[in-house]
Enzyme design. Structure first.
Site: not given
Ligand code: GTP
Ligand code: MG
Length: 149
Positions: A9, A49, A112, A115, A126
């Site tokens: 990310k 998402y 965080n 992913h 994905e």
């Protein structure tokens, strides 16, 4: 073959953790089949998402994921989806075990760093969403006979 979509990310990229995070999957022995640095458009983040659309944090999540470049990866191997989730650790980094990526490198759910797909079906979905077919490579790592009997 089982595949998973792993994404560093924007916080992971900004904090200089790209090499460290890729290393964890590389050393484990999974096979990298796709890799790119990419500025994600809002529409793609929303599609990725979409299951979280109704959550109160959704707008913040989309802002976060589109706030800078991400590193998109496709990894392949038997059991790669669940194993990658273990390497990544719990969603809230404060609950993530030491030794996991989030456990070692992050402190907040909203930052965080990485992913990982949550099922083999989502792994395929994905990878198809983030990569063009010609961006993926089928190849035979020379270490394979030393990883698998
Ligand atoms: P991903 O691998 O990114 O899909 O994380 P996950 O599978 O561990 O968690 P989940 O799919 O439930 O949530 C996706 C992402 O939304 C998380 O990784 C967080 O970045 C973000 N997120 C989830 N819950 C919260 C929350 O309560 N607050 C905030 N700010 N972000 C959240
Ligand atoms: Mg998830």
């Amino acid at each position: 073959v089982e595949e998973t979509y792993i994404m560093i990310k924007p916080d992971g990229v900004q904090r200089g953790l790209v090499g460290e995070i890729i290393s964890r999957f590389e050393k484990k022995g999974f096979k990298l089949t796709g890799l790119k640095l990419f500025q994600c458009p809002k529409e793609l983040a929303q599609e990725h998402y979409k299951d979280l659309q109704s959550k109160p944090f959704f707008p913040k999540l989309i802002d976060y994921i589109t706030s800078g470049p991400v590193v998109c990866m496709a990894w392949e191997g038997v059991g790669v989806v669940a194993s990658a989730r273990k390497l990544i650790g719990a969603t809230n980094p404060l609950n993530a075990e030491p030794g996991t990526i989030r456990g070692d490198l992050a402190v907040q759910t909203g930052r965080n760093v990485v992913h990982g797909s949550d099922s083999p079906e989502n792994g395929k979905r994905e990878i198809a969403l983030w990569f063009k077919e010609e961006e993926l490579c089928e190849w035979a790592p020379v270490q394979e006979p030393w990883l698998k009997e």
